[in-house]
Design an enzyme around this catalytic site. Structure first.
Site, mmCIF file in Angstrom:
data_model
loop_
_atom_site.group_PDB
_atom_site.id
_atom_site.type_symbol
_atom_site.label_atom_id
_atom_site.label_comp_id
_atom_site.label_asym_id
_atom_site.label_seq_id
_atom_site.Cartn_x
_atom_site.Cartn_y
_atom_site.Cartn_z
ATOM 1 C CG ASN A 83 -2.307 0.572 0.865
ATOM 2 O OD1 ASN A 83 -2.384 1.565 0.138
ATOM 3 N ND2 ASN A 83 -3.361 -0.012 1.390
ATOM 4 C CG HIS A 113 23.888 4.932 10.752
ATOM 5 N ND1 HIS A 113 24.471 5.239 9.540
ATOM 6 C CD2 HIS A 113 22.547 4.953 10.546
ATOM 7 C CE1 HIS A 113 23.522 5.452 8.644
ATOM 8 N NE2 HIS A 113 22.353 5.279 9.220
ATOM 9 C CB ALA A 158 -1.866 -0.874 12.660
ATOM 10 N NE ARG A 164 11.834 -8.820 21.072
ATOM 11 C CZ ARG A 164 11.720 -8.801 22.394
ATOM 12 N NH1 ARG A 164 11.531 -9.919 23.071
ATOM 13 N NH2 ARG A 164 11.817 -7.660 23.046
ATOM 14 N NE ARG A 181 -5.637 -13.875 18.809
ATOM 15 C CZ ARG A 181 -6.063 -14.409 17.659
ATOM 16 N NH1 ARG A 181 -5.744 -15.669 17.341
ATOM 17 N NH2 ARG A 181 -6.792 -13.698 16.824
#
Length: 203
Positions: A83, A113, A158, A164, A181
């Site tokens: 999107n 960096h 969202a 990780r 879950r």
């Protein structure tokens, strides 16, 4: 070893090297052309994407505007959808599988960096790879950092910041993003028989 070769091997490289700068400029020329296209110019859009990206398996769809550093380090699977507002800083390689749903304003940041000021000011950086599996849904405004793998079929909520690895077939969200879950058959909302009928009617 050239700076580009160092980059591709995951080593620290000089982002101000002329060859690196030219590659970024080439990408920006293609991206500017792509971002000016309208919905009806899909053939030209696919042509630009194939020139810009490292590889595309089949066809993929990006809603403009997009932004990438190089494009050449991005590899996308068939039928993946991006999107509007997709940003990928691809100093490191980014692999995105088939049938990925990428929400609006998703950002992938692979550059790392140096922490020490005197080192950071040399413009040396390195890219950490990102891998997103098949059938992954990334919600709007998600940020994915370098070095992360997201497993097949995972859903990222969202606004999450993914720092990780996320395993396959789970719902994960938050800052930092955490597994909430597993995704199970109880999450089904559409009957398979109804889906088969819809596919026949629209084919």
């Amino acid at each position: 070893m050239t700076q580009k070769e160092r980059r591709q091997q995951g080593l620290h490289f000089d982002a101000s090297d002329p060859e690196i700068i030219e590659e970024r400029m080439r990408a920006q020329r293609l991206i500017n052309r792509f971002n000016r296209l309208d919905e009806t110019e899909q053939e030209e859009a696919q042509r630009i994407l194939h020139e810009l990206l490292g590889s595309i398996e089949g066809k993929c769809y990006f809603v403009p505007p997009i932004f990438m550093d190089y494009g050449s380090n991005i590899h996308v699977g068939d039928r993946s959808f991006f999107n509007a507002g997709f940003t990928a800083l691809d100093a490191g390689e980014i692999h995105i599988g088939k049938n990925a749903f990428i929400g609006p304003n998703v950002s992938i940041y692979t550059p790392q960096h140096p922490l020490l000021t005197e080192e950071r000011n040399t413009y040396y950086e390195r890219g950490l790879p990102v891998t997103i599996g098949d059938n992954v849904w990334i919600g709007g405004s998600v940020t994915i950092l370098g070095g992360v793998t997201i497993g097949e079929g995972a859903v990222i909520g969202a606004g999450s910041v993914v720092t990780r690895d996320i395993p396959a077939r789970v719902v994960a969200a938050g800052n930092p993003c955490r597994v909430l879950r597993p995704i199970t058959d109880s999450d089904r909302v559409l009957e398979l028989a109804s889906l088969s009928t819809l596919h026949v009617e629209h084919s």
